[in-house]
Scaffold this motif. Structure first.
Motif, PDB file in Angstrom:
ATOM      1  N   LYS A 144       0.833  -1.207   0.000  1.00  0.00           N
ATOM      2  CA  LYS A 144       0.000   0.000   0.000  1.00  0.00           C
ATOM      3  C   LYS A 144       0.865   1.253   0.000  1.00  0.00           C
ATOM      4  CE  LYS A 144      -3.742   2.242   2.589  1.00  0.00           C
ATOM      5  NZ  LYS A 144      -4.622   2.148   3.774  1.00  0.00           N
ATOM      6  N   ARG A 145       1.930   1.243   0.799  1.00  0.00           N
ATOM      7  CA  ARG A 145       2.814   2.406   0.874  1.00  0.00           C
ATOM      8  C   ARG A 145       3.506   2.654  -0.468  1.00  0.00           C
ATOM      9  NH1 ARG A 145       5.196   0.836   4.988  1.00  0.00           N
ATOM     10  NH2 ARG A 145       7.170   0.046   4.224  1.00  0.00           N
ATOM     11  N   ALA A 146       3.988   1.584  -1.105  1.00  0.00           N
ATOM     12  CA  ALA A 146       4.656   1.731  -2.398  1.00  0.00           C
ATOM     13  C   ALA A 146       3.681   2.231  -3.458  1.00  0.00           C
ATOM     14  CB  ALA A 146       5.266   0.395  -2.825  1.00  0.00           C
ATOM     15  N   CYS A 147       2.474   1.682  -3.488  1.00  0.00           N
ATOM     16  CA  CYS A 147       1.471   2.116  -4.476  1.00  0.00           C
ATOM     17  C   CYS A 147       1.155   3.598  -4.311  1.00  0.00           C
ATOM     18  CB  CYS A 147       0.197   1.286  -4.332  1.00  0.00           C
ATOM     19  SG  CYS A 147       0.350  -0.427  -4.903  1.00  0.00           S
ATOM     20  N   ASP A 272       9.326  -5.071   6.647  1.00  0.00           N
ATOM     21  CA  ASP A 272       9.353  -4.910   8.102  1.00  0.00           C
ATOM     22  C   ASP A 272       8.462  -3.728   8.485  1.00  0.00           C
ATOM     23  OD1 ASP A 272       9.912  -4.408  10.761  1.00  0.00           O
ATOM     24  OD2 ASP A 272      12.065  -4.800  10.555  1.00  0.00           O
ATOM     25  N   PRO A 273       7.450  -3.933   9.328  1.00  0.00           N
ATOM     26  CA  PRO A 273       6.547  -2.829   9.695  1.00  0.00           C
ATOM     27  C   PRO A 273       7.259  -1.671  10.376  1.00  0.00           C
ATOM     28  CG  PRO A 273       6.200  -4.745  11.125  1.00  0.00           C
ATOM     29  CD  PRO A 273       7.081  -5.202   9.993  1.00  0.00           C
ATOM     30  N   ASP A 274       8.445  -1.911  10.935  1.00  0.00           N
ATOM     31  CA  ASP A 274       9.192  -0.827  11.586  1.00  0.00           C
ATOM     32  C   ASP A 274       9.964   0.022  10.586  1.00  0.00           C
ATOM     33  OD1 ASP A 274       8.325  -1.663  14.090  1.00  0.00           O
ATOM     34  OD2 ASP A 274      10.003  -3.075  14.303  1.00  0.00           O
ATOM     35  N   GLN A 275      10.025  -0.420   9.312  1.00  0.00           N
ATOM     36  CA  GLN A 275      10.754   0.316   8.282  1.00  0.00           C
ATOM     37  C   GLN A 275       9.768   1.144   7.448  1.00  0.00           C
ATOM     38  OE1 GLN A 275      14.047   0.458   7.935  1.00  0.00           O
ATOM     39  NE2 GLN A 275      14.444  -1.000   9.591  1.00  0.00           N
ATOM     40  N   ALA A 276       9.057   2.026   8.097  1.00  0.00           N
ATOM     41  CA  ALA A 276       8.001   2.785   7.413  1.00  0.00           C
ATOM     42  C   ALA A 276       8.548   3.903   6.530  1.00  0.00           C
ATOM     43  CB  ALA A 276       7.033   3.369   8.441  1.00  0.00           C
ATOM     44  N   THR A 280      10.188   5.123  -2.467  1.00  0.00           N
ATOM     45  CA  THR A 280      10.349   4.701  -3.852  1.00  0.00           C
ATOM     46  C   THR A 280      10.180   5.906  -4.766  1.00  0.00           C
ATOM     47  OG1 THR A 280       7.992   4.129  -3.970  1.00  0.00           O
ATOM     48  CG2 THR A 280       9.539   2.348  -3.453  1.00  0.00           C
ATOM     49  N   LEU A 281      10.851   5.855  -5.907  1.00  0.00           N
ATOM     50  CA  LEU A 281      10.781   6.933  -6.889  1.00  0.00           C
ATOM     51  C   LEU A 281      10.430   6.361  -8.244  1.00  0.00           C
ATOM     52  CD1 LEU A 281      13.286   7.766  -4.789  1.00  0.00           C
ATOM     53  CD2 LEU A 281      13.348   9.761  -6.301  1.00  0.00           C
ATOM     54  N   LEU A 282       9.584   7.063  -8.977  1.00  0.00           N
ATOM     55  CA  LEU A 282       9.265   6.716 -10.358  1.00  0.00           C
ATOM     56  C   LEU A 282      10.365   7.290 -11.232  1.00  0.00           C
ATOM     57  CD1 LEU A 282       7.213   5.457 -12.319  1.00  0.00           C
ATOM     58  CD2 LEU A 282       6.024   7.649 -12.350  1.00  0.00           C
ATOM     59  N   PHE A 329      -0.048  -1.837  -9.829  1.00  0.00           N
ATOM     60  CA  PHE A 329      -0.617  -1.997  -8.490  1.00  0.00           C
ATOM     61  C   PHE A 329      -0.944  -3.463  -8.212  1.00  0.00           C
ATOM     62  CE2 PHE A 329      -2.527   2.451  -7.401  1.00  0.00           C
ATOM     63  CZ  PHE A 329      -1.257   2.980  -7.430  1.00  0.00           C
ATOM     64  N   TRP A 330      -1.555  -4.117  -9.190  1.00  0.00           N
ATOM     65  CA  TRP A 330      -1.889  -5.530  -9.013  1.00  0.00           C
ATOM     66  C   TRP A 330      -0.629  -6.346  -8.737  1.00  0.00           C
ATOM     67  CZ3 TRP A 330      -6.071  -8.768  -8.663  1.00  0.00           C
ATOM     68  CH2 TRP A 330      -5.797 -10.142  -8.806  1.00  0.00           C
ATOM     69  N   GLU A 331       0.409  -6.122  -9.517  1.00  0.00           N
ATOM     70  CA  GLU A 331       1.643  -6.896  -9.350  1.00  0.00           C
ATOM     71  C   GLU A 331       2.279  -6.623  -7.992  1.00  0.00           C
ATOM     72  OE1 GLU A 331       5.824  -7.801 -11.739  1.00  0.00           O
ATOM     73  OE2 GLU A 331       4.426  -6.290 -12.488  1.00  0.00           O
ATOM     74  N   ILE A 332       2.240  -5.371  -7.545  1.00  0.00           N
ATOM     75  CA  ILE A 332       2.830  -5.032  -6.244  1.00  0.00           C
ATOM     76  C   ILE A 332       2.092  -5.738  -5.111  1.00  0.00           C
ATOM     77  CG2 ILE A 332       3.197  -3.151  -4.600  1.00  0.00           C
ATOM     78  CD1 ILE A 332       3.682  -1.301  -6.988  1.00  0.00           C
TER      79      ILE A 332
END
Length: 462
Positions: A144-147, A272-276, A280-282, A329-332
């Motif tokens: 979700k964060r990456a998307c 890792d949930p602690d690595q919030a 990422t960059l497009l 998004f689907w693939e991620i």
């Protein structure tokens, strides 16, 4: 910015060590990029940057295109790979636009591949089933964060009137988690063990005859430069002329050896949930275009993330980005392409590959509209009169035939998007959130471009 000292074989096309002076460039080539970028200069006044050199043909409009990205919005600044500076060089009677970029690390595709391999191993001896079993590391939180970050990047581009036109997992990279300026050059320069049997080398004798130099010598000394070049031999490639002609007497022969920087991220760290704070960059705006020029610009050769209008060789607008983003998004989230690439031998122009992708999209998304069907030359072979996907003859090399044999189900190409969402969703993704996600994707993956939401509208989604 002074003259580059030595190639260091790092990310994008060419990366080199530059000395960045606070005064900036003193030439008319300077672009107003540095005002939007925090300069982290090392103690000796240097920093590492990536340098992307564009072909002469693509250089003409790239300066104006990239300059129109300024000023960056806060989220655009975080998630779009925009130049810190730029200049032009002239080689072989052509002007080449050069973009100075922040060095980046691992691509998202590498992380997805690693997670896919873990899932495959958990399913052994029937890894092809790719069921999500206990111990599967993939997390909806990271996905979700990456998307969201990629969407923020696309929203910024579209707000500037620029279409990316090549959205894919390999064009999304992680920001480095450390400051390169704090490291010495030999700490960054990855030197690997010699193993001539492990790699295919065009001429072992040629390399054995080279002076290996001394990697421990002073950076940029003659011995250090020799070692730097010698240790790139496993990856080095000779660039060929675009027209296919041999090099003439006195013409420069360019070599390239791309090696990604180690950014400190691996699968365990990104999920890792602690690595919030993973960012990422497009990246890679090489095929980007202004909205008004999209219809006349050629699309990427690869069709993996291509919108239906692109597969049908119809003019594409910026809304093709939204479709590509939906596929990404689907693939991620699901760790598997929505439509599997079907390799076809002896397929000029990838015609059969595109036909199969359109057919499989009809399986996933529902019937292709009549207006698009009418533009599809081979439609009768793949869809019925209403646009519904036909059942295709089983191919001899289709490895998915037994994918669901335990459950009496058909292969991957015969099921809709809801079936594979239920099968492939991460362990920490609830059924309710999965339903919201699929409904969002179905809006992004509309057959007709005008029916797809804008990036700005998608930013309003929860």
């Amino acid at each position: 910015m002074t003259k580059p000292k030595a190639l260091t074989r790092r990310n994008r096309l060419i990366t080199t060590l530059y000395t960045l002076e606070l005064a900036g460039l003193e030439s008319e080539d300077q672009l107003p990029f540095q005002d939007n970028f925090e300069m982290n200069i090392s103690a000796d006044g240097r920093r590492f940057v990536a340098l992307k050199v564009f072909s002469g043909k693509s250089s003409s409009g790239m300066r104006e295109l990239l300059a129109s990205l300024q000023p960056l919005t806060p989220e655009g600044k975080k998630h779009v790979e925009a130049p810190m500076d730029a200049f032009t060089i002239r080689r072989l009677e052509e002007d080449h636009f050069c973009a100075v970029l922040e060095p980046l690390g691992t691509s998202l595709s590498e992380i997805i591949d690693e997670a896919f391999d873990r899932r495959y191993a958990l399913n052994e001896p029937k890894g092809y089933k790719q069921r999500v079993l206990e111990g599967d590391p993939w997390s909806i939180n990271f996905a979700k964060r990456a998307c969201w970050q990629i969407l923020a990047a696309l929203d910024h581009l579209h707000s500037c009137g620029i279409a990316h036109r090549d959205i894919r997992s390999s064009n999304v990279c992680f920001a480095l988690d450390h400051d390169l300026s704090a490291l010495g050059e030999n700490e960054i320069q990855k030197l690997w063990e010699l193993d001539f049997e492990e790699y295919k080398i065009r001429s072992v004798e040629q390399w054995l005859a080279c002076d290996p130099g001394d990697a421990a010598a002073e950076p940029h000394s003659e011995e250090w430069n020799k070692a730097n070049f010698f240790n790139s031999r496993h990856d080095i490639e000779l660039l060929q002329r675009r027209d296919g002609k041999p090099f003439g007497p006195g013409e420069i022969r360019y070599t390239i050896a791309p090696t990604p920087l180690d950014n400190g991220y691996d699968l365990n760290k990104v999920v890792d949930p602690d690595q919030a704070q993973t960012f990422t960059l497009l990246t890679d705006l090489g095929l980007a275009s202004r909205f008004e020029d999209c219809a006349t610009r050629p699309m990427p050769l690869s069709s993996d993330y291509m919108a239906p209008e692109g597969l049908l060789d119809l003019p594409c607008t910026h809304k093709a980005d939204v479709f590509s983003l939906g596929l990404l998004f689907w693939e991620i989230v699901m760790l598997r392409p929505l439509v599997e690439r079907q390799f076809q031998a002896h397929d000029p122009g990838y015609a059969e590959l595109k036909n199969r992708q359109l057919h499989d999209l009809a399986v996933r998304l529902g019937p292709i509209p009549s207006a698009l069907r009418a533009r599809w030359r081979d439609a009768d072979r793949f869809v019925d009169a209403e646009g519904n996907a036909l059942k295709l003859p089983k191919e001899a090399d289709d490895d998915d035939d037994d994918e669901e044999e335990d459950e009496g189900e058909e292969d991957f190409s015969k099921r809709d998007i809801w079936h594979y969402a239920r099968k492939s969703k991460p362990l920490d993704m609830s059924d309710g959130y999965m339903e919201l996600f699929v409904r969002l994707l179905l809006r992004m993956l509309q057959w007709e471009p005008e029916m797809r939401p804008s990036a700005a509208e998608l930013m309003q989604e929860e």
